[in-house]
Scaffold this motif. Structure first.
Motif, PDB file in Angstrom:
ATOM      1  N   HIS A 340      36.731  38.474  17.817  1.00  0.00           N
ATOM      2  CA  HIS A 340      36.848  37.059  18.186  1.00  0.00           C
ATOM      3  C   HIS A 340      37.879  36.865  19.293  1.00  0.00           C
ATOM      4  O   HIS A 340      38.837  37.633  19.410  1.00  0.00           O
ATOM      5  CB  HIS A 340      37.263  36.214  16.975  1.00  0.00           C
ATOM      6  CG  HIS A 340      36.201  36.073  15.943  1.00  0.00           C
ATOM      7  ND1 HIS A 340      36.119  36.882  14.835  1.00  0.00           N
ATOM      8  CD2 HIS A 340      35.156  35.203  15.844  1.00  0.00           C
ATOM      9  CE1 HIS A 340      35.081  36.523  14.098  1.00  0.00           C
ATOM     10  NE2 HIS A 340      34.476  35.506  14.689  1.00  0.00           N
ATOM     11  N   ARG A 341      37.667  35.840  20.080  1.00  0.00           N
ATOM     12  CA  ARG A 341      38.659  35.447  21.082  1.00  0.00           C
ATOM     13  C   ARG A 341      39.836  34.726  20.428  1.00  0.00           C
ATOM     14  O   ARG A 341      40.953  34.781  20.925  1.00  0.00           O
ATOM     15  CB  ARG A 341      38.022  34.506  22.115  1.00  0.00           C
ATOM     16  CG  ARG A 341      37.041  35.164  23.000  1.00  0.00           C
ATOM     17  CD  ARG A 341      37.732  35.934  24.107  1.00  0.00           C
ATOM     18  NE  ARG A 341      36.776  36.771  24.812  1.00  0.00           N
ATOM     19  CZ  ARG A 341      37.019  37.989  25.217  1.00  0.00           C
ATOM     20  NH1 ARG A 341      38.185  38.551  24.958  1.00  0.00           N
ATOM     21  NH2 ARG A 341      36.127  38.683  25.865  1.00  0.00           N
ATOM     22  N   LEU A 342      39.558  34.042  19.324  1.00  0.00           N
ATOM     23  CA  LEU A 342      40.588  33.237  18.662  1.00  0.00           C
ATOM     24  C   LEU A 342      40.476  33.434  17.161  1.00  0.00           C
ATOM     25  O   LEU A 342      39.410  33.242  16.573  1.00  0.00           O
ATOM     26  CB  LEU A 342      40.399  31.756  19.015  1.00  0.00           C
ATOM     27  CG  LEU A 342      41.286  30.732  18.298  1.00  0.00           C
ATOM     28  CD1 LEU A 342      42.763  31.005  18.557  1.00  0.00           C
ATOM     29  CD2 LEU A 342      40.927  29.315  18.751  1.00  0.00           C
ATOM     30  N   LEU A 343      41.591  33.833  16.541  1.00  0.00           N
ATOM     31  CA  LEU A 343      41.606  34.082  15.102  1.00  0.00           C
ATOM     32  C   LEU A 343      42.900  33.542  14.507  1.00  0.00           C
ATOM     33  O   LEU A 343      43.967  33.646  15.107  1.00  0.00           O
ATOM     34  CB  LEU A 343      41.506  35.587  14.819  1.00  0.00           C
ATOM     35  CG  LEU A 343      41.515  35.984  13.335  1.00  0.00           C
ATOM     36  CD1 LEU A 343      40.202  35.587  12.666  1.00  0.00           C
ATOM     37  CD2 LEU A 343      41.782  37.480  13.168  1.00  0.00           C
ATOM     38  N   ILE A 344      42.777  32.963  13.312  1.00  0.00           N
ATOM     39  CA  ILE A 344      43.945  32.521  12.551  1.00  0.00           C
ATOM     40  C   ILE A 344      44.135  33.468  11.373  1.00  0.00           C
ATOM     41  O   ILE A 344      43.193  33.756  10.638  1.00  0.00           O
ATOM     42  CB  ILE A 344      43.761  31.080  12.045  1.00  0.00           C
ATOM     43  CG1 ILE A 344      43.675  30.107  13.227  1.00  0.00           C
ATOM     44  CG2 ILE A 344      44.912  30.685  11.121  1.00  0.00           C
ATOM     45  CD1 ILE A 344      43.306  28.688  12.822  1.00  0.00           C
ATOM     46  N   LEU A 345      45.363  33.955  11.213  1.00  0.00           N
ATOM     47  CA  LEU A 345      45.730  34.791  10.068  1.00  0.00           C
ATOM     48  C   LEU A 345      46.702  34.003   9.207  1.00  0.00           C
ATOM     49  O   LEU A 345      47.759  33.584   9.676  1.00  0.00           O
ATOM     50  CB  LEU A 345      46.387  36.093  10.543  1.00  0.00           C
ATOM     51  CG  LEU A 345      46.931  37.018   9.445  1.00  0.00           C
ATOM     52  CD1 LEU A 345      45.793  37.574   8.588  1.00  0.00           C
ATOM     53  CD2 LEU A 345      47.744  38.155  10.061  1.00  0.00           C
ATOM     54  N   THR A 346      46.338  33.788   7.959  1.00  0.00           N
ATOM     55  CA  THR A 346      47.196  33.012   7.072  1.00  0.00           C
ATOM     56  C   THR A 346      47.341  33.729   5.731  1.00  0.00           C
ATOM     57  O   THR A 346      46.574  34.628   5.408  1.00  0.00           O
ATOM     58  CB  THR A 346      46.644  31.577   6.887  1.00  0.00           C
ATOM     59  OG1 THR A 346      47.568  30.797   6.138  1.00  0.00           O
ATOM     60  CG2 THR A 346      45.296  31.597   6.183  1.00  0.00           C
ATOM     61  N   GLY A 347      48.347  33.313   4.980  1.00  0.00           N
ATOM     62  CA  GLY A 347      48.626  33.948   3.690  1.00  0.00           C
ATOM     63  C   GLY A 347      50.059  33.694   3.285  1.00  0.00           C
ATOM     64  O   GLY A 347      50.923  33.430   4.128  1.00  0.00           O
ATOM     65  N   GLY A 348      50.334  33.772   1.995  1.00  0.00           N
ATOM     66  CA  GLY A 348      51.663  33.509   1.475  1.00  0.00           C
ATOM     67  C   GLY A 348      52.587  34.705   1.620  1.00  0.00           C
ATOM     68  O   GLY A 348      52.218  35.741   2.173  1.00  0.00           O
ATOM     69  N   PRO A 349      53.816  34.610   1.104  1.00  0.00           N
ATOM     70  CA  PRO A 349      54.776  35.712   1.191  1.00  0.00           C
ATOM     71  C   PRO A 349      54.305  36.907   0.373  1.00  0.00           C
ATOM     72  O   PRO A 349      53.681  36.762  -0.676  1.00  0.00           O
ATOM     73  CB  PRO A 349      56.060  35.106   0.609  1.00  0.00           C
ATOM     74  CG  PRO A 349      55.593  34.011  -0.296  1.00  0.00           C
ATOM     75  CD  PRO A 349      54.378  33.443   0.368  1.00  0.00           C
ATOM     76  N   GLY A 350      54.598  38.105   0.878  1.00  0.00           N
ATOM     77  CA  GLY A 350      54.258  39.322   0.148  1.00  0.00           C
ATOM     78  C   GLY A 350      52.821  39.754   0.279  1.00  0.00           C
ATOM     79  O   GLY A 350      52.392  40.715  -0.368  1.00  0.00           O
ATOM     80  N   THR A 351      52.030  39.047   1.131  1.00  0.00           N
ATOM     81  CA  THR A 351      50.613  39.401   1.271  1.00  0.00           C
ATOM     82  C   THR A 351      50.359  40.309   2.471  1.00  0.00           C
ATOM     83  O   THR A 351      49.212  40.608   2.788  1.00  0.00           O
ATOM     84  CB  THR A 351      49.740  38.129   1.402  1.00  0.00           C
ATOM     85  OG1 THR A 351      50.215  37.345   2.506  1.00  0.00           O
ATOM     86  CG2 THR A 351      49.792  37.313   0.126  1.00  0.00           C
ATOM     87  N   GLY A 352      51.415  40.724   3.142  1.00  0.00           N
ATOM     88  CA  GLY A 352      51.270  41.740   4.180  1.00  0.00           C
ATOM     89  C   GLY A 352      50.960  41.231   5.571  1.00  0.00           C
ATOM     90  O   GLY A 352      50.389  41.974   6.380  1.00  0.00           O
ATOM     91  N   LYS A 353      51.345  39.983   5.894  1.00  0.00           N
ATOM     92  CA  LYS A 353      51.076  39.475   7.248  1.00  0.00           C
ATOM     93  C   LYS A 353      51.813  40.304   8.304  1.00  0.00           C
ATOM     94  O   LYS A 353      51.254  40.630   9.356  1.00  0.00           O
ATOM     95  CB  LYS A 353      51.487  37.998   7.369  1.00  0.00           C
ATOM     96  CG  LYS A 353      50.657  37.036   6.534  1.00  0.00           C
ATOM     97  CD  LYS A 353      50.871  35.597   6.946  1.00  0.00           C
ATOM     98  CE  LYS A 353      52.312  35.130   6.786  1.00  0.00           C
ATOM     99  NZ  LYS A 353      52.757  35.097   5.378  1.00  0.00           N
ATOM    100  N   PRO A 444      40.956  32.352  29.649  1.00  0.00           N
ATOM    101  CA  PRO A 444      39.740  32.492  28.823  1.00  0.00           C
ATOM    102  C   PRO A 444      39.497  33.918  28.340  1.00  0.00           C
ATOM    103  O   PRO A 444      38.862  34.130  27.312  1.00  0.00           O
ATOM    104  CB  PRO A 444      38.613  32.039  29.765  1.00  0.00           C
ATOM    105  CG  PRO A 444      39.290  31.146  30.755  1.00  0.00           C
ATOM    106  CD  PRO A 444      40.668  31.712  30.941  1.00  0.00           C
ATOM    107  N   SER A 445      40.021  34.901  29.092  1.00  0.00           N
ATOM    108  CA  SER A 445      39.790  36.297  28.704  1.00  0.00           C
ATOM    109  C   SER A 445      40.836  36.819  27.719  1.00  0.00           C
ATOM    110  O   SER A 445      40.747  37.956  27.267  1.00  0.00           O
ATOM    111  CB  SER A 445      39.801  37.187  29.951  1.00  0.00           C
ATOM    112  OG  SER A 445      41.074  37.137  30.577  1.00  0.00           O
ATOM    113  N   THR A 446      41.822  35.988  27.381  1.00  0.00           N
ATOM    114  CA  THR A 446      42.897  36.426  26.477  1.00  0.00           C
ATOM    115  C   THR A 446      42.478  36.264  25.020  1.00  0.00           C
ATOM    116  O   THR A 446      41.928  35.243  24.617  1.00  0.00           O
ATOM    117  CB  THR A 446      44.176  35.601  26.724  1.00  0.00           C
ATOM    118  OG1 THR A 446      44.617  35.824  28.062  1.00  0.00           O
ATOM    119  CG2 THR A 446      45.285  36.006  25.774  1.00  0.00           C
ATOM    120  N   LYS A 447      42.770  37.284  24.240  1.00  0.00           N
ATOM    121  CA  LYS A 447      42.535  37.241  22.802  1.00  0.00           C
ATOM    122  C   LYS A 447      43.756  36.585  22.154  1.00  0.00           C
ATOM    123  O   LYS A 447      44.903  36.892  22.501  1.00  0.00           O
ATOM    124  CB  LYS A 447      42.335  38.656  22.274  1.00  0.00           C
ATOM    125  CG  LYS A 447      41.714  38.736  20.890  1.00  0.00           C
ATOM    126  CD  LYS A 447      41.552  40.186  20.468  1.00  0.00           C
ATOM    127  CE  LYS A 447      40.457  40.897  21.215  1.00  0.00           C
ATOM    128  NZ  LYS A 447      39.114  40.392  20.867  1.00  0.00           N
TER     129      LYS A 447
END
Length: 741
Positions: A340-353, A444-447
Motif C-alpha cells: 500500500h501507498r498509505l498504511l496505519i499501524l495501531t495497537g496498545g502498549p506491549g503489542t510490538g509496534k 505521490p510516489s512516497t510510501k
C-alpha cells in the motif's frame, strides 16, 4: 498630577511595558516609580507624570500615568540617542557624522525630510538611511500613540504591534473599531469589548456582533477540538456572550447574529457548509487534507510495490539475520506496508509496534538500498524516542517540513519531501492543520506509514485525524497480541484492562504498580509529595518522576502541585537565582516544560528541561543586558530564554496528561479524584498510565478510578474529514472513468 524629569537609574522589575524602578529625579533625587513604560533603557532621559502612592512592598513611590522622551537637542544628546538600541543602522561614529551635518535640529529634520536628509551625508547608504528614518519616526510616533491609547486599557505592547499594522492611522482605526485588534490576534473579544466600552462604542454595533461571532467560533473550536460548530450552537453561544450582564435596551437577537454570520461569510472569515460553520483556515485544511489522502489512496503505479513472493522472502531473510521470529500480526503489517501507498499501524502498549517499525525499516532498506527514509513525530520527545528505537535520525513534523516561525513550510506540493518511505509515530496527536501540511508535502510516489494508538487522547488542537482516517477506510493493521515480556509488566496489563473497562489488579511483590487510597484532596496532595520524596530517597532523580494531573486548577491540579513540589524539591536559597513572572517563580534547578514549538531554539511543545542558571541576558551580538535570562538544559542543549520568551515555559514537576503525550518517564504518579470528575475518562487514565516505563503510582479513591474506567464516552469532535476523504475518493474515481471514456 505632578511632573518629574530625570532618568531610570535601575530597573527592579520589568515585564513587557510594566516596570518598577528607581528614578533619578531632578526635583526629588532618587525615588521609586512604577507604571507603564516601554523600550526605555537605563540612564535615558525621561519626563514622567503621575501621583504619589504608598505600596505595601516598596513603600512610597510615584505611580506613572503618562511618560515621554524629551526630544534631544544638544549634540551629545543627539549622538547618544542615534547610537542607542532604539535606532537601527546607526552606531556611535555614524551618529556623530549625522549630528555634525544636521545640527541641533537633526531629529526634526530627519522626521520631516526623511531619507533625503541623510543621503547627502558621506558614508550613509540608502539602506542605513531608511532604517534610521524609520526608527526615529516610529520612536516618537509610537510614544504618542501609546500615550493616547493607554487610558482605554491598551498596553504599550499591543499599541506597538497595532502600529506595525496600521502605522500613523493606529489611533484613528482603533477608536473607530477597537474590535480590529481581535483580527490581528492581539487581544480576545472580551478585552476588545472592554476597550470599546471605554471608548464609547455602542453595544449594538455591528462590529461588536461580528467580532463576538468570530471569537465564539474560534474559541469553541480551539478549546473543544472542533473543526466547526453547527449554526444554532454558534448563534446561542454568541448571544450568551453578547447579552451577558447588559441592560434590556442593549440585548441582541438571533437575527443580528445571523446577519453577522452572513457578513463574515461574505468576507471569507468563516465558511458555512450546509449549516456547519467553520473558521475559514480549518475548513481549508480539512478539505485539502481529505483530497490529499484520497489521492494517495487512489495511486496504483508500481513504484516500490513488490510481489508477495519477494516480500515473504525479505521477511524470512530478516528473521534469519536478526535471529528473531516475528508474530503473524507483525508479519502482516510488513506485508500490508509493502502493498500500500498509505498504511496505519495501531495497537496498545506491549503489542510490538516498535519491533514492527524497526523490522519495516530494515526490510525496506534491504529491498531499496538507495531509497531515503524519513522518520517524524508530532513532539520532540516522541521523535527522540523514535530515533533511539530505530537508530536513524528522526525529527518533529514541524522540522521535517521545514517550518519557520510565521512562514509557510519549506516543503509543499511544489517542493515535496525527498523520502521514498516516511514513518510518522504518535500520529494520534496530530491535528488537522499539521496533518494537512504533512500530506501536502508528501510526494505521490512516497510510501507512508502512520503509527498511533487510537485509544489515547486525541490531538490538543482541532480534529481527530487518525480516527477519521480509520473510519474512512484507510488501510490499517491493528496489533492485538501482548508479548510475553510485556505480560510481566503490570503497567501494560492494567493499561489493557482499563481499556477494556475492567478493574486493575495489583501484585505488590512486582513493585511496578501501586494504588494508594486517599479520600480527600489534601491527603492526595500530601501523599504525592511523600511519594516523590520517597523515590528520591531510593536513588531516583526528580528528573525521572512525572506527576500527571487531569486538570490545571485545584489543590491537586498542575498549578498547585508545581508550587508545592518546587518548594519541597527545590526550595529558595540565597545562592539560587530566581525570576518572578506573574504568579510563577522560576528558580535555578527547576524542571520546566516548553509549551510551544520554537524552531529557532530547537525546542518543541512538550520538551522538558532543567534551569541551569539565571544570569544577565547576552544577545546574539554579544551585548549584555541588565535583564535576566534563563539558561536551560534541554537534552544536553543550552537554550536561552530572555524575559520576553518566558511565556513559553511552565514548571514541570507536574504536567497535564495531555501535555505528557508523546513522551515517557521512568516513574509516573497520577492523582485520581472525584474533584476531577469532569475530566475522568478511560482514555485519559489509559494515556497517563502508558507514559510510565518502570513504575506507576495512583493516589486517590476507588470511586474516582471506577468513574474513569466506566466512562468510555469519547468526546465527539465536530469534523467532516471522514466524509471529505470518501467524497474525494469517489470524485477521483469518477474523474478516472471520465478520462477512460
Amino acid at each position: 498630577m505632578e511632573e518629574l524629569k530625570g532618568y531610570i537609574k535601575q530597573y527592579i522589575y520589568r515585564k513587557e511595558d510594566f516596570v518598577i524602578a528607581t528614578f533619578q529625579s531632578e526635583e526629588q533625587g532618587e525615588i521609586k516609580i512604577q507604571g507603564s513604560i516601554l523600550g526605555v533603557e537605563e540612564k535615558e532621559n525621561l519626563m514622567i507624570q503621575g501621583e504619589w502612592e504608598s505600596h505595601p512592598k516598596y513603600g512610597k513611590q510615584f505611580k506613572i500615568i503618562k511618560w515621554m522622551r524629551p526630544i534631544p537637542k544638544t549634540k551629545n544628546q543627539i549622538i547618544s540617542f542615534l547610537s542607542s538600541k532604539l535606532i537601527k543602522g546607526c552606531g556611535a561614529k555614524r551618529a556623530g557624522i549625522i549630528a555634525n551635518a544636521l545640527g541641533e535640529d537633526a531629529l526634526k529634520i530627519i522626521s520631516e525630510q526623511g531619507i533625503s536628509s541623510l543621503l547627502s551625508i558621506k558614508g550613509i547608504g540608502k539602506k542605513n538611511a531608511i532604517s534610521i528614518v524609520d526608527s526615529v519616526r516610529s520612536t516618537y510616533e509610537i510614544q504618542n500613540i501609546v500615550i493616547e491609547l493607554q487610558p482605554y486599557g491598551i498596553s504599550a505592547n499591543i499599541a506597538i504591534k497595532a502600529y506595525k499594522e496600521f502605522g500613523s492611522n493606529t489611533v484613528k482605526f482603533i477608536k473607530e473599531n477597537p474590535y480590529i485588534l481581535t483580527k490581528l490576534s492581539l487581544i480576545g473579544f472580551l478585552k476588545a469589548d472592554d476597550i470599546a466600552r471605554k471608548i464609547g462604542i455602542s453595544r449594538l454595533s455591528p462590529f461588536r456582533v461580528q467580532s463576538c461571532t468570530d471569537y465564539v467560533l474560534k474559541e469553541k473550536c480551539f478549546s473543544l477540538g472542533h473543526c466547526y460548530l453547527d449554526e444554532n450552537t454558534l448563534i446561542q453561544e454568541t448571544l450568551k456572550v453578547l447579552n451577558h450582564n447588559v441592560e434590556d435596551k442593549w440585548v441582541l437577537s438571533e437575527q443580528e447574529v445571523l446577519s453577522s454570520i452572513a457578513i463574515l461569510e461574505e468576507h471569507r472569515r468563516l465558511i458555512n457548509e450546509q449549516g456547519n460553520i467553520y473558521p475559514k483556515f480549518l475548513y481549508d485544511h480539512e478539505v485539502r487534507l481529505g483530497l490529499n489522502i484520497a489521492r494517495h489512496l487512489s495511486i496504483h503505479n508500481q513504484e516500490n510495490i513488490l510481489s508477495p513472493q519477494k516480500v515473504e522472502q525479505a521477511i524470512k531473510d530478516y528473521q534469519l539475520t536478526e535471529k528473531k521470529v516475528l508474530a503473524e500480526g507483525q508479519r502482516e503489517a510488513i506485508r500490508q506496508l509493502m502493498n500500500h501507498r498509505l498504511l496505519i499501524l495501531t495497537g496498545g502498549p506491549g503489542t510490538g509496534k516498535t519491533t514492527v517499525i524497526n523490522s519495516m525499516v530494515k526490510i525496506y532498506q534491504s529491498l531499496f538500498q538507495k531509497a531515503e527514509i524519513g522518520l517524524a513525530a508530532p513532539t520532540g520527545r516522541a521523535s527522540r524516542k523514535l530515533a533511539e528505537s530505530t537508530g536513524l535520525e528522526a525529527t518533529t513534523i514541524h522540522r521535517t517540513l521545514g517550518f519557520r516561525t510565521g512562514d509557510e513550510p519549506e516543503f509543499n506540493k511544489e517542493n515535496p519531501l525527498p523520502f521514498k518511505l516516511i514513518i510518522v509515530d504518535e500520529f494520534s496527536m496530530t491535528d488537522v492543520q499539521l496533518a494537512d501540511y504533512l500530506f501536502e508535502a508528501i510526494s505521490p510516489s512516497t510510501k507512508v506509514l502512520l503509527v498511533g494508538d487510537t485509544d489515547q487522547l486525541p490531538s490538543v488542537n482541532a480534529g481527530n485525524v487518525l480516527k477519521d482516517m480509520l473510519d474512512a477506510g484507510v488501510p490499517h493493521v491493528r496489533l492485538t497480541e501482548i508479548f510475553r515480556q510485556a505480560q510481566n509488566s503490570q503497567i501494560i496489563i492494567n493499561a489493557h484492562a482499563i481499556n477494556k473497562g475492567q478493574n486493575i489488579k495489583i501484585n505488590h511483590e512486582k513493585g511496578d504498580f501501586y494504588f494508594i487510597k486517599k479520600e480527600d484532596k489534601q491527603g492526595i496532595s500530601d501523599m504525592i509529595e511523600k511519594s516523590v520524596k520517597r523515590f528520591i530517597e531510593l536513588g531516583h532523580s526528580f528528573k525521572d518522576i512525572l506527576v500527571l494531573s487531569p486538570m490545571k486548577k485545584g489543590i491537586i491540579g498542575t498549578n498547585e502541585l508545581n508550587k508545592r513540589l518546587q518548594e519541597s524539591l527545590n526550595p529558595s536559597k540565597p545562592y539560587k537565582g530566581e525570576i518572578n513572572i506573574g504568579e510563577t517563580t522560576f528558580r535555578e534547578g527547576d524542571k520546566v516544560i516548553q509549551t510551544k514549538n520554537n524552531l529557532q531554539k530547537n525546542v518543541f511543545n512538550g520538551d522538558i528541561g532543567i534551569i541551569k542558571k539565571i544570569d544577565n541576558y547576552i544577545d546574539e551580538n554579544g551585548n549584555t543586558s541588565s535583564d535576566k535570562a534563563l539558561y536551560c538544559d534541554f537534552h544536553g542543549q543550552e537554550v536561552i530564554y530572555p524575559r520576553e520568551d518566558l511565556n513559553q515555559l511552565q514548571l514541570a514537576y507536574s504536567v497535564s496528561i495531555h501535555k505528557s503525550q508523546g513522551g515517557q518517564s521512568p516513574i509516573v504518579i497520577i492523582p485520581v479524584s472525584t474533584a476531577h470528575f469532569i475530566m475522568l475518562s478511560r482514555n485519559l487514565i489509559y494515556t497517563g498510565i502508558t507514559r510510565a516505563e518502570e513504575k506507576v503510582v495512583l493516589v486517590g479513591t476507588d470511586k474516582a478510578l471506577e468513574m474513569a474506567i466506566n466512562n468510555n464516552k469519547l468526546v465527539i469532535r465536530n469534523t467532516m474529514l471522514k466524509v471529505k476523504i470518501k467524497a474525494a475518493i469517489k470524485d477521483l474515481s469518477k474523474y478516472k472513468q471520465d478520462i477512460a471514456l
